[in-house]
Scaffold this motif. Structure first.
Motif, PDB file in Angstrom:
ATOM      1  N   LYS A  59      45.558  56.463  44.524  1.00 34.42           N
ATOM      2  CA  LYS A  59      45.242  56.973  43.144  1.00 34.42           C
ATOM      3  C   LYS A  59      44.430  58.051  43.344  1.00 34.42           C
ATOM      4  N   ASP A 107      49.543  51.624  37.146  1.00 35.00           N
ATOM      5  CA  ASP A 107      50.034  51.385  38.600  1.00 35.00           C
ATOM      6  C   ASP A 107      51.418  51.642  38.689  1.00 35.00           C
ATOM      7  N   ASP A 144      49.047  58.235  39.795  1.00 33.69           N
ATOM      8  CA  ASP A 144      49.478  57.020  41.002  1.00 33.69           C
ATOM      9  C   ASP A 144      50.827  57.557  41.544  1.00 33.69           C
TER      10      ASP A 144
END
Length: 241
Positions: free
Chosen positions: A70, A34, A79
């Motif tokens: 994403k 992330d 991402d």
């Protein structure tokens, strides 16, 4: 032209809008990654929790920094974050570009890199490419790079600084207040069952009964009792004739 960057190197940026793309190769057992951004002042800390842009807070209140969805591409999973550098408040000194691993440490993430694009130029090559290498492999959060002011312009620095404490440890270092879950209280033991009616106390432990005296006589004692006398012999003790 794409600048292949080494850890600690920096380049000037001519672009007004930039897009930072984290890319890695997904697969079985590979943690998900992330991207996040922290808008930091000249004191090295955020001004408020709103300066933390990530998947649960995808847009900064100023609109200058935002988190994108994403994607799964042929080259790998991505991402991304976008920043309008000219729209940032003067109190923002730099933008920290971070990554966190979900499902394992960065030692299990393959081909992690950050690509920096001019977001205003369609189908342009990356301005910079930095292959992010964890130092120990146990890191669960990484500072991949930072966009920072230099005079009237901006520059990008490749970093690769890891945190074994994860995104919580990284965010806390920059002044983000993180609510930790409270520890659960231990479950009290279940109460003992109530005794059956008529019993105020548990029944006494069972004691094996003593063997009955042989031939109707008391058991042999370790020392003779002066008050004890053998009874008269019965017929079974009469001599043979």
């Amino acid at each position: 032209m794409t600048h292949a960057m080494l850890k600690g190197s920096n380049i000037p940026l001519d672009a007004r809008n930039v897009r930072a793309v984290l890319r890695w190769t997904p697969g079985p057992g590979i943690p998900d990654v992330d991207a996040s951004a922290l808008l930091v002042g000249d004191g090295g800390r955020v001004r408020s929790d709103a300066d933390f842009v990530f998947y649960n807070q995808p847009r900064h209140p100023s609109g200058a920094v935002r988190h994108l969805a994403k994607k799964r591409l042929v080259e790998g999973a991505t991402d991304s974050l976008e920043a309008d550098l000219h729209a940032l408040e003067p109190s923002v000194d730099r933008i920290v570009l971070a990554a966190s691993a979900d499902g394992g440490p960065f030692g299990l993430v393959r081909d992690l890199c950050v690509l920096l694009y001019d977001a205003g130029a369609a189908d342009a090559e990356p301005v910079a490419l930095f292959e992010v290498q964890p130092e120990t492999g146990a890191e669960t959060a990484m500072i991949c790079g930072e966009l920072y002011r230099r005079g009237e312009g901006w520059k990008f620095r490749a970093m690769g600084q890891g945190y074994a404490s994860g995104l919580v440890g990284l965010a806390t270092e920059f002044g983000i207040s993180v609510d930790e879950p409270e520890p659960e209280e231990p479950t009290p033991p279940a109460p003992a069952p109530a005794p059956a009616p008529g019993y105020g106390y548990p029944p006494p432990p069972s004691v094996p009964p003593s063997a009955p005296p042989a031939y109707g006589y008391p058991q042999q004692r370790s020392a003779p009792d002066p008050a004890f006398h053998l009874p008269p012999q019965g017929p079974q003790f009469q001599p043979n004739r």
